[in-house]
Design a protein around this motif. Sequence first.
Motif, PDB file in Angstrom:
ATOM      1  N   ILE A 298       0.862  -1.328   0.105  1.00 19.96           N
ATOM      2  CA  ILE A 298       0.264  -0.118   0.105  1.00 19.96           C
ATOM      3  C   ILE A 298       0.805   1.220   0.002  1.00 19.96           C
ATOM      4  O   ILE A 298       1.911   1.254   0.780  1.00 19.96           O
ATOM      5  CB  ILE A 298      -0.946   0.095   1.337  1.00 19.96           C
ATOM      6  CG1 ILE A 298      -1.732  -1.333   1.379  1.00 19.96           C
ATOM      7  CG2 ILE A 298      -2.027   1.103   1.361  1.00 19.96           C
ATOM      8  CD1 ILE A 298      -2.802  -1.621   0.163  1.00 19.96           C
ATOM      9  N   GLN A 299       0.372   2.338  -0.699  1.00 20.65           N
ATOM     10  CA  GLN A 299       1.319   3.357  -0.813  1.00 20.65           C
ATOM     11  C   GLN A 299       0.513   4.432  -0.333  1.00 20.65           C
ATOM     12  O   GLN A 299      -0.972   4.649  -0.860  1.00 20.65           O
ATOM     13  CB  GLN A 299       1.770   3.743  -2.149  1.00 20.65           C
ATOM     14  CG  GLN A 299       3.008   2.851  -2.550  1.00 20.65           C
ATOM     15  CD  GLN A 299       4.038   3.488  -3.839  1.00 20.65           C
ATOM     16  OE1 GLN A 299       4.498   4.259  -3.607  1.00 20.65           O
ATOM     17  NE2 GLN A 299       3.838   2.979  -4.990  1.00 20.65           N
ATOM     18  N   LYS A 300       1.005   5.448   0.465  1.00 25.68           N
ATOM     19  CA  LYS A 300       0.048   6.582   0.850  1.00 25.68           C
ATOM     20  C   LYS A 300       0.879   7.682   0.400  1.00 25.68           C
ATOM     21  O   LYS A 300       2.153   8.177   0.221  1.00 25.68           O
ATOM     22  CB  LYS A 300       0.297   6.543   2.531  1.00 25.68           C
ATOM     23  CG  LYS A 300      -0.493   7.710   3.246  1.00 25.68           C
ATOM     24  CD  LYS A 300      -0.133   7.643   4.761  1.00 25.68           C
ATOM     25  CE  LYS A 300      -0.574   8.787   5.567  1.00 25.68           C
ATOM     26  NZ  LYS A 300      -0.471   8.646   6.965  1.00 25.68           N
ATOM     27  N   PHE A 301      -0.135   8.829  -0.001  1.00 25.30           N
ATOM     28  CA  PHE A 301       0.526   9.882  -0.567  1.00 25.30           C
ATOM     29  C   PHE A 301      -0.417  11.208   0.107  1.00 25.30           C
ATOM     30  O   PHE A 301      -1.425  11.124   0.401  1.00 25.30           O
ATOM     31  CB  PHE A 301       0.148  10.196  -2.161  1.00 25.30           C
ATOM     32  CG  PHE A 301       0.729   9.077  -2.780  1.00 25.30           C
ATOM     33  CD1 PHE A 301       1.879   9.297  -3.630  1.00 25.30           C
ATOM     34  CD2 PHE A 301       0.099   7.978  -3.109  1.00 25.30           C
ATOM     35  CE1 PHE A 301       2.626   8.428  -4.243  1.00 25.30           C
ATOM     36  CE2 PHE A 301       0.685   6.797  -3.782  1.00 25.30           C
ATOM     37  CZ  PHE A 301       2.043   7.417  -4.503  1.00 25.30           C
ATOM     38  N   ASP A 302       0.221  12.251   0.236  1.00 23.42           N
ATOM     39  CA  ASP A 302      -0.433  13.527   0.938  1.00 23.42           C
ATOM     40  C   ASP A 302      -1.217  14.192  -0.187  1.00 23.42           C
ATOM     41  O   ASP A 302      -1.518  13.765  -1.190  1.00 23.42           O
ATOM     42  CB  ASP A 302       0.637  14.498   1.219  1.00 23.42           C
ATOM     43  CG  ASP A 302       1.444  15.393   0.341  1.00 23.42           C
ATOM     44  OD1 ASP A 302       1.122  15.463  -0.764  1.00 23.42           O
ATOM     45  OD2 ASP A 302       2.622  15.757   0.726  1.00 23.42           O
ATOM     46  N   ASN A 306       2.391  13.906  -2.897  1.00 26.48           N
ATOM     47  CA  ASN A 306       3.638  13.597  -2.495  1.00 26.48           C
ATOM     48  C   ASN A 306       3.918  12.382  -1.857  1.00 26.48           C
ATOM     49  O   ASN A 306       2.728  11.983  -1.068  1.00 26.48           O
ATOM     50  CB  ASN A 306       4.478  14.629  -1.788  1.00 26.48           C
ATOM     51  CG  ASN A 306       4.219  16.100  -2.317  1.00 26.48           C
ATOM     52  OD1 ASN A 306       5.002  16.091  -3.608  1.00 26.48           O
ATOM     53  ND2 ASN A 306       3.821  17.365  -2.105  1.00 26.48           N
ATOM     54  N   PHE A 307       4.634  11.431  -2.070  1.00 24.49           N
ATOM     55  CA  PHE A 307       4.806  10.316  -1.486  1.00 24.49           C
ATOM     56  C   PHE A 307       5.077  10.426   0.038  1.00 24.49           C
ATOM     57  O   PHE A 307       5.683  11.214   0.446  1.00 24.49           O
ATOM     58  CB  PHE A 307       5.741   9.241  -2.117  1.00 24.49           C
ATOM     59  CG  PHE A 307       6.149   7.868  -1.301  1.00 24.49           C
ATOM     60  CD1 PHE A 307       5.667   6.990  -1.515  1.00 24.49           C
ATOM     61  CD2 PHE A 307       7.173   8.043  -0.302  1.00 24.49           C
ATOM     62  CE1 PHE A 307       5.615   5.854  -0.650  1.00 24.49           C
ATOM     63  CE2 PHE A 307       7.610   6.959   0.571  1.00 24.49           C
ATOM     64  CZ  PHE A 307       6.869   5.985   0.144  1.00 24.49           C
ATOM     65  N   VAL A 308       4.206   9.741   0.986  1.00 27.68           N
ATOM     66  CA  VAL A 308       4.476   9.961   2.256  1.00 27.68           C
ATOM     67  C   VAL A 308       4.995   8.375   2.806  1.00 27.68           C
ATOM     68  O   VAL A 308       5.839   8.488   3.588  1.00 27.68           O
ATOM     69  CB  VAL A 308       3.135  10.014   3.146  1.00 27.68           C
ATOM     70  CG1 VAL A 308       3.264  10.022   4.557  1.00 27.68           C
ATOM     71  CG2 VAL A 308       2.667  11.396   2.556  1.00 27.68           C
ATOM     72  N   SER A 309       4.376   7.250   2.841  1.00 22.34           N
ATOM     73  CA  SER A 309       4.915   6.033   3.127  1.00 22.34           C
ATOM     74  C   SER A 309       4.165   5.109   2.366  1.00 22.34           C
ATOM     75  O   SER A 309       3.391   5.127   1.600  1.00 22.34           O
ATOM     76  CB  SER A 309       4.477   6.205   4.720  1.00 22.34           C
ATOM     77  OG  SER A 309       3.042   6.045   4.644  1.00 22.34           O
ATOM     78  N   LYS A 310       4.736   3.615   2.846  1.00 26.82           N
ATOM     79  CA  LYS A 310       4.387   2.487   2.158  1.00 26.82           C
ATOM     80  C   LYS A 310       4.362   1.442   3.235  1.00 26.82           C
ATOM     81  O   LYS A 310       5.153   1.495   4.298  1.00 26.82           O
ATOM     82  CB  LYS A 310       5.315   2.266   0.849  1.00 26.82           C
ATOM     83  CG  LYS A 310       6.672   1.861   1.243  1.00 26.82           C
ATOM     84  CD  LYS A 310       7.388   1.631   0.185  1.00 26.82           C
ATOM     85  CE  LYS A 310       9.089   1.881   0.684  1.00 26.82           C
ATOM     86  NZ  LYS A 310       9.974   1.703  -0.492  1.00 26.82           N
ATOM     87  N   TRP A 311       3.629   0.459   3.057  1.00 25.04           N
ATOM     88  CA  TRP A 311       3.749  -0.848   3.816  1.00 25.04           C
ATOM     89  C   TRP A 311       3.428  -1.925   3.093  1.00 25.04           C
ATOM     90  O   TRP A 311       2.468  -2.026   2.094  1.00 25.04           O
ATOM     91  CB  TRP A 311       3.110  -0.831   5.032  1.00 25.04           C
ATOM     92  CG  TRP A 311       1.698  -0.692   5.041  1.00 25.04           C
ATOM     93  CD1 TRP A 311       0.867  -1.912   5.089  1.00 25.04           C
ATOM     94  CD2 TRP A 311       0.716   0.309   4.962  1.00 25.04           C
ATOM     95  NE1 TRP A 311      -0.472  -1.584   4.995  1.00 25.04           N
ATOM     96  CE2 TRP A 311      -0.756  -0.196   5.134  1.00 25.04           C
ATOM     97  CE3 TRP A 311       0.993   1.636   5.065  1.00 25.04           C
ATOM     98  CZ2 TRP A 311      -1.723   0.675   4.999  1.00 25.04           C
ATOM     99  CZ3 TRP A 311      -0.089   2.553   4.856  1.00 25.04           C
ATOM    100  CH2 TRP A 311      -1.393   2.143   4.895  1.00 25.04           C
TER     101      TRP A 311
END
Length: 340
Positions: A298-302, A306-311
């Motif tokens: 999963i990728q998280k963006f603001d 803009n890329f924020v985090s992933k897991w």
Amino acid sequence: MAEDNEALEDIEAEETVGESTAVEVREPEPVPEEQPKWADVDHSKLYVWVADAGNDRIQKFDGNGRFLFEFGRPAGTRPPYRPSEFKGPFGVAVDKEGNIWVADTGCHRIQKFEGDGDFILELGTEGYGQDKFYWPEAIAVEPMGTVIVADTHNHCLKRYDEDGEFILGFGFAGNFDGFMKFPSGVATDAAGNIYVADRDNQRIQIFNEDGQFLSKFGEYGFEEGRFNFPSDLTVRTDGTLLVAEKSQNRLQQFDRDGLFIASFGEYGKRDGQFNCPMAIAEDPYGFVFVVDTLNNRIQKFDPDMNFVSKWGTIGKEEKQFQNPSGIWLSWEPDWEPKDE
């Protein structure tokens, strides 16, 4: 006289030095950068539900990627299928009561669970008809609390009430307005309009809450503004649409009329890159969560993308995935921002 002149020069020099040292030179203080209103959002109160298709389960995380719990087990090879068993679930949604709805794709049915994963009911068997499904891939909860299902291989959408009773169906196989070809993603807005990722027709279709066709946009192609198998979409807080293209490995943003705004991502494994993005969702603060299916994460963006985090990595353990395919967001009461 020479001595007087020297003394006078010394006095002038002292005065000059005194004048120069009396001026204090200060560096200008830096102006603090204005922080966006979402900078301090507490994502521990947001919940991310993932349909982990290859592992036949649903996983729940908080908005920071912390694992919370999972439920589900693999179903058999043929019916009858037992409750709480899954075969490649592609879609998940959570209603206003906290109940979990799962598009149990390979079992050709929909299952409903309590918030802790306890089974409530199931509806549907393999086939064509108001209470039958054939490979349903997406499910969404509408603003009024009803549930809408993309019955993908039957090329239509269906609406049910909270008890699983059929209310409405619309769509037929084809490429005319209101017709569909493997709809794989569905989203709604606050007004009740329904947005469909009409995957194999390479377009987005928009319907009103009664299932009447309103508009469409898109055609096949690789250029910006065109589609290469759109798999899912979400309606952003600003009213624009964000579409995930699984075969083009990108997200595209459009306005409500289908005018292209921006494109994000490319093929790859690095942050902000994708390998078959299958599902997408946005939280009330504008953060975007993408199911990066073949990267098993999963990728998280603001809100500015803009890329924020992933897991996530490939596997069967907690916080691991095997071809995740669906996503839904829920949150604690009063967590979302208030209208000013």
